[in-house]
Design a protein around this motif. Structure first.
Motif, mmCIF file in Angstrom:
data_model
loop_
_atom_site.group_PDB
_atom_site.id
_atom_site.type_symbol
_atom_site.label_atom_id
_atom_site.label_comp_id
_atom_site.label_asym_id
_atom_site.label_seq_id
_atom_site.Cartn_x
_atom_site.Cartn_y
_atom_site.Cartn_z
ATOM 1 N N LEU A 54 0.841 -1.196 0.000
ATOM 2 C CA LEU A 54 0.000 0.000 0.000
ATOM 3 C C LEU A 54 0.877 1.247 0.000
ATOM 4 N N LEU A 55 2.129 1.060 0.411
ATOM 5 C CA LEU A 55 3.073 2.168 0.463
ATOM 6 C C LEU A 55 4.375 1.690 -0.161
ATOM 7 N N ARG A 56 5.017 2.560 -0.992
ATOM 8 C CA ARG A 56 6.278 2.168 -1.601
ATOM 9 C C ARG A 56 7.410 2.755 -0.776
ATOM 10 N N PRO A 57 8.383 1.927 -0.361
ATOM 11 C CA PRO A 57 9.459 2.460 0.488
ATOM 12 C C PRO A 57 10.331 3.414 -0.305
ATOM 13 N N SER A 58 10.868 4.440 0.370
ATOM 14 C CA SER A 58 11.735 5.386 -0.342
ATOM 15 C C SER A 58 13.117 4.788 -0.569
ATOM 16 N N GLU A 59 13.488 3.782 0.256
ATOM 17 C CA GLU A 59 14.783 3.123 0.059
ATOM 18 C C GLU A 59 14.652 1.639 0.378
ATOM 19 N N GLY A 60 15.464 0.811 -0.280
ATOM 20 C CA GLY A 60 15.540 -0.605 0.053
ATOM 21 C C GLY A 60 14.544 -1.455 -0.712
ATOM 22 N N ASP A 65 9.975 -14.747 -0.785
ATOM 23 C CA ASP A 65 10.625 -15.952 -1.310
ATOM 24 C C ASP A 65 11.748 -15.600 -2.287
ATOM 25 N N ASP A 66 12.561 -14.611 -1.929
ATOM 26 C CA ASP A 66 13.700 -14.180 -2.743
ATOM 27 C C ASP A 66 13.323 -13.517 -4.061
ATOM 28 N N ILE A 67 12.046 -13.226 -4.254
ATOM 29 C CA ILE A 67 11.648 -12.478 -5.458
ATOM 30 C C ILE A 67 11.381 -11.038 -5.048
ATOM 31 N N ASP A 68 11.989 -10.110 -5.747
ATOM 32 C CA ASP A 68 11.832 -8.696 -5.420
ATOM 33 C C ASP A 68 10.419 -8.234 -5.779
ATOM 34 N N VAL A 69 9.651 -7.813 -4.783
ATOM 35 C CA VAL A 69 8.273 -7.376 -5.049
ATOM 36 C C VAL A 69 8.098 -5.881 -4.780
ATOM 37 N N THR A 70 9.211 -5.176 -4.571
ATOM 38 C CA THR A 70 9.130 -3.760 -4.193
ATOM 39 C C THR A 70 8.259 -2.957 -5.158
ATOM 40 N N ASP A 71 8.349 -3.271 -6.448
ATOM 41 C CA ASP A 71 7.610 -2.493 -7.424
ATOM 42 C C ASP A 71 6.257 -3.100 -7.779
ATOM 43 N N ARG A 72 5.888 -4.160 -7.095
ATOM 44 C CA ARG A 72 4.590 -4.786 -7.399
ATOM 45 C C ARG A 72 3.475 -4.133 -6.587
ATOM 46 N N THR A 73 2.289 -4.143 -7.183
ATOM 47 C CA THR A 73 1.139 -3.583 -6.482
ATOM 48 C C THR A 73 0.642 -4.581 -5.441
#
Lengths: 357, 298, 359
Positions: A54-60, A65-73
């Motif tokens: 619901l919120l995108r981190p400004s860093e990190g 399961d080792d899949i980067d989901v930072t940019d997923r909705t």
């Protein structure tokens, strides 16, 4: 189900000067029950919203399961989340509310019916299944919110944001143990945000204690109780919290108002401010042994009495079990194996337990 | 028990001034109209009792039927366009930041213009010789003339009303939308709800009450519309844009048929009352299962 | 003294308050304890004069105040939400009731300073409420009620919106504050623990009726009815339906004996109840009662253990002082000292009984 990893995660709201979350590394295993515990404003809800997307981190980065989901909705992450205040779809029936997340994902009709029936039973809402959701009490509405989180079996994790705030004490007990049972049965990865230590400690295998945007300690309930790494944790956990008493160091002894306690000190801490931590549960009252205590208040809370008092102007409290007599002019002695030593707030040692007192 | 009764009486006493005011401003004029509607006169303040004759005449007159149908059609079209369009614009508007303020000011602008000015603006705007719209369409080769073509006249009036009043629907819906807590949208994202589901199950239920007010206001206003069509088309070409209100004024002021005009205004009034009641009952029928004991935050 | 006589209030078909009679003394803390919708707020609204009862009398110091306007009664109220004037400083917030009463400026300065001192707010008197933490905001509201020197102070779950730790802190401070007020104090809460820490007298409310009104600890130790016992128990009270045949207790739906031999009470159906912390792993005395069940879930708090177990059709919970782990579905045995067993008759009223100690 998934394991969750946070890599150098930090967050600063746009236009805010300070970080709401300071950089952290966390790794939470698949199927674990975790609690984020801390006072309001410590950043625990921010962290939860980052995990759910619901919120995108400004860093990190956030990894499932080792899949980067930072940019997923949120939708792509396949997460269930329950909020502090009840969110129900007013115009739907109770059963439709529970079926809603499943219908949105195109699940087969008979499967939906089965799962909704399961959840209705779990939450003791069978009789209200066909009532319109808005006619329910706040308690029941929150049960529906919980139910919508529990109805999906394929989620990566279930997140709870202070879900029992609006619930009456008795029902709180019931729902909390129900959640615990559900976790034991289905082994979902669950993350539970709360400011209530009883909720956090009873729910979680591992508790993450947060203070002012930073993680101060991660540990099992027992670790947090017995060896708080920071005086904040000592005071925050336990009811009443740990006594933190100013002391001096004399060789291998910590000295509190003339009484010596032998301690193991790790590291070199010149010029630090030393404190001694002892839990009220580990203080013994007697009529002659130890330091004399000036009693200022007695709080009988049924199953034990909280004795509040002072030693040489330092406030202190002790617990006495229900039914045990409290001496007229009590003296207190500490269980020296349960002592922790703090330098500038951080734990640097513990009692060795070979004292005479 | 006795205390409570005394208090109730006191309360009634307090609203008495308002009752008197309402009586003077509304009930007395209405009674005058009722009085006219059952009598005939040949001038000189001589009146004859005619009973329901005027009512029968109006109700069976083709002129009235046509005007009524035209007005109903007009209101129907207005509602069918302005309500969905208003909701759509409200949904698209930013909910915070400077964009929200700009949108709100822009939306409020048409509402600040007096009716007769709106009429005049559009009357000029649509003229084929000098109007931006009329001349523009003509230069594109489109045959447009609202003073002669029936369809063009209707299109112009509807366009004008949409331009003038959609803002009202937008503002009402917007006020309902911004009061929805953010957590509802978050929960919907977690539940994987589609955009349509969010509208259908979160936004629509939350704006239903203001929407009811919007529908009632727009119906009443459009059903009673007078100034703008009077200024733009004057009821023409022919009688094609002669709505009930225009017809009524022609009858009362133009022909000075006070009896039939009075009867017509009463019928007019009752129709509006009836339609509003129907709207209200239908749209609030859902609220019957409201919790009796307060409930929690919804 | 505040006296309620046969107060009843309905809302439509629902009975909000049913024939409530209470009398509360000045300088005493009266706690209204009960779950949501038990009538706590409805009762407070009547005491404050915000609502009128359908029938009944409300007397203050012997004078009926039912017809009196709220403004004329000297009442202060503190709510669950932190209600302060946002644009005024803390000082002006606290001073506001005195300004309304047209108290002299010098007098105001003195009184506000006193109250601020008592509530540890002296440092923040120049700030506005929105710059304060939740705990401090609620202190401002409390200070306002305190400075007003009201005859009747009503507190409606004042700590419910605060963090757990802050709640603990304020709870410990409140009794001293209340003692300084000298008013009739009424404090509503849903939490048994809060009632116990605050002390005073407690009214157990259930569905608009008074279950019991007694000194808080007495009520906790000897609840007159099963309902009082249940309302006043956190963790929840353990209970089971039992049958008494010839001085011996057994579960109602099986032949399992409970090993309790009792005198004095007639044969029939009873409800047996015991508080979670009275269940122990060790047998303390010869006439301890044994309770056996199957573990359903264990909760550890780091210092204590909650063992949830089922026994016949009843789910029970035991609270143990240290950390112990129990595997699910294992059989556990607990012991209860006989003096800690409650017995309620078929009307749910407490039964006096004595163990014959022959188990």
């Amino acid at each position: 189900m998934a394991s969750i990893r946070l890599q150098s995660l930090a967050h600063r709201y746009p236009s805010a000067p300070d970080y709401a979350l300071h950089s952290m590394q966390q790794s939470w295993s698949d199927g674990g029950a975790y609690a984020l515990l801390g006072p309001s404003g410590c950043g625990k809800t921010t962290l939860l919203n980052i995990i759910s997307g619901l919120l995108r981190p400004s860093e990190g980065r956030v990894l499932f399961d080792d899949i980067d989901v930072t940019d997923r909705t949120t939708e792509q992450r396949n997460i269930a989340q329950v909020f502090q205040f009840p969110v129900v779809y007013d115009t739907m029936t109770v059963a439709d509310n529970l079926a809603f997340p499943l219908r949105n994902r195109g699940i087969a009709k008979n499967e939906i019916e089965k799962r909704v029936a399961d959840v209705l039973q779990m939450l003791d809402l069978q009789e209200r299944a066909n009532d319109r959701a808005r006619s329910l009490t706040a308690d029941d509405k929150q049960k529906i919110s919980l139910g919508r989180g529990l109805v999906r079996t394929d989620v990566q994790a279930i997140l709870f944001d202070e879900p029992l705030t609006v619930i009456d004490p008795h029902l709180k007990w019931q729902l909390r143990t129900e959640l615990k049972k559900i976790h034991q049965r289905f082994q979902h990865t669950m993350i539970y945000v709360t400011h209530d230590q009883t909720e956090a400690l009873t729910f979680a295998d591992e508790v993450i204690v947060m203070y002012e945007g930073a993680v101060v300690q991660v540990g099992t309930p027992q670790q947090l109780f017995e060896t708080p790494e920071h005086t904040f944790v000592g005071k925050f956990i336990g009811s009443p919290g740990m006594n933190v008493l100013p002391c001096e160091i004399d060789g291998i002894d910590a000295v509190f108002v003339g009484t010596k306690f032998s301690v193991n000190i790790t590291g070199d801490n010149p010029a630090a401010r030393f404190e001694l931590g002892i839990r009220p549960e580990h203080i013994k009252l007697s009529s002659s042994e130890g330091m004399p205590l000036t009693v200022t208040a007695l709080e009988d809370v049924g199953r034990h009495v909280i004795v509040r008092g002072e030693i040489a102007g330092v406030a202190l409290c002790a617990l006495v079990k229900d039914g045990v007599a409290i001496p007229e002019n009590p003296c207190v002695s500490f269980d020296s194996t349960r002592i922790n030593l703090y330098a500038d707030g951080y734990r640097v040692g513990s009692g060795r337990g070979d004292d005479t007192i | 028990m006795s205390i409570q009764k005394a208090q109730n009486n006191k309360a009634w006493f307090m609203v008495l001034p308002v009752l008197i005011l309402v009586a003077i401003s509304a009930i007395i004029p209405l009674m005058t109209v009722v009085n006219y509607s059952v009598q005939d006169t040949f001038g000189n303040n001589e009146f004859f009792w005619v009973g329901t004759e005027w009512f029968q005449e109006i109700l069976s007159s083709e002129r009235f039927h046509n005007a009524l149908l035209r007005t109903l059609l007009f209101s129907g079209l207005i509602l069918a366009i302005e309500i969905p369009l208003g909701i759509l614009i409200a949904l698209a508007m930013p909910k915070r930041g400077w964009g929200a303020s700009v949108c709100l000011v822009l939306m409020a602008l048409p509402l600040l213009i007096p009716w007769n000015v709106v009429g005049t603006i559009w009357q000029v705007f649509g003229r084929v010789d000098i109007g931006l719209l009329g001349h523009g369409l003509a230069s594109l080769g489109i045959d447009y003339n609202y003073t002669q073509n029936n369809l063009d006249a209707w299109l112009t009036l509807i366009l004008m009303d949409v331009w003038h009043w959609t803002s009202l629907v937008v503002l009402l819906c917007y006020s309902g939308l911004v009061s929805i807590p953010e957590v509802y949208y978050q929960a919907a994202r977690i539940d994987g709800a589609t955009r349509w589901a969010v509208f259908r199950f979160i936004q629509l239920p939350k704006i239903k009450r203001v929407l009811l007010i919007a529908v009632l206001l727009r119906f009443m206003d459009s059903f009673m519309i007078y100034t703008e069509p009077f200024v733009v088309t004057g009821g023409g070409p022919g009688n094609i844009t002669t709505f009930l209100s225009i017809d009524l004024v022609q009858m009362a002021v133009g022909q000075f048929d006070l009896g039939p005009a009075a009867a017509m205004s009463l019928i007019y009034f009752l129709i509006i009352l009836l339609v509003c009641w129907v709207f209200y009952t239908v749209m609030t029928s859902y609220d019957n299962d409201e919790p009796t004991s307060g409930g929690g935050p919804q | 003294m505040l006296e309620l006589r046969n107060i009843t209030r309905h809302q439509g078909e629902d009975v909000l308050l049913d024939d409530i009679s209470l009398s509360m003394q000045r300088g005493e803390l009266n706690i209204l304890l009960g779950p949501t919708l038990s009538g706590k707020t409805s009762l407070m609204r009547i005491m404050a004069g915000l609502d009128k009862p359908d029938s009944g009398e409300l007397l203050f110091d012997g004078v009926s105040v039912l017809g009196m306007a709220v403004q004329k009664r000297n009442v202060a109220m503190v709510y669950q939400q932190f209600i302060n004037y946002p644009s005024l400083t803390v000082f002006e917030n606290i001073a506001s009731p005195l300004r309304v009463a047209r108290v002299e400026t010098s007098q105001i300065n003195r009184q506000v300073a006193e109250v601020a001192e008592l509530l540890q707010m002296t440092q923040v008197l120049d700030r506005t409420p929105d710059t304060l933490s939740g705990g401090q905001q609620q202190r401002v509201a409390l200070a306002r009620a305190l400075v007003k020197k009201a005859d009747l102070v009503l507190l409606d779950e004042p700590l419910a919106n605060l963090d757990y730790k802050l709640r603990e802190e304020l709870r410990a401070e409140l009794p001293a504050l209340f003692a300084a007020m000298g008013a009739v104090l009424v404090y509503a809460t849903t939490e048994p623990t809060e009632a116990l820490v605050l002390g005073g007298d407690t009214v157990c409310l259930h569905e608009g009726r008074v279950e019991q009104f007694a000194p808080t600890l007495d009520l906790y130790r000897t609840p007159a009815s099963l309902r009082s016992a249940k309302i006043f128990s956190d963790p929840p009270l353990n209970s089971a339906k039992v049958e008494c045949v010839a001085g011996e207790l057994a579960f109602a739906n099986s032949q399992q004996k409970l090993g309790i031999n009792i005198e004095q009470i007639p044969d029939g159906n009873y409800t047996l109840a015991v508080r979670p912390h009275h269940l122990g792993r060790e047998r303390d005395g010869l006439d301890d009662i044994e309770v056996k069940g199957s573990v359903s879930v264990t909760e550890l708090t780091g210092s204590e253990t909650f063992v949830h177990f089922s026994m016949e059709d009843n789910s029970w919970v035991a609270l143990l002082r240290d950390v112990q782990n129990f595997a699910v579905a294992n059989t556990v045995v607990f012991y209860v000292q006989p003096q800690h067993l409650f017995l309620f008759d078929s009307d749910d009223a407490l039964v006096e009984w004595q163990s014959t100690g022959k188990s």
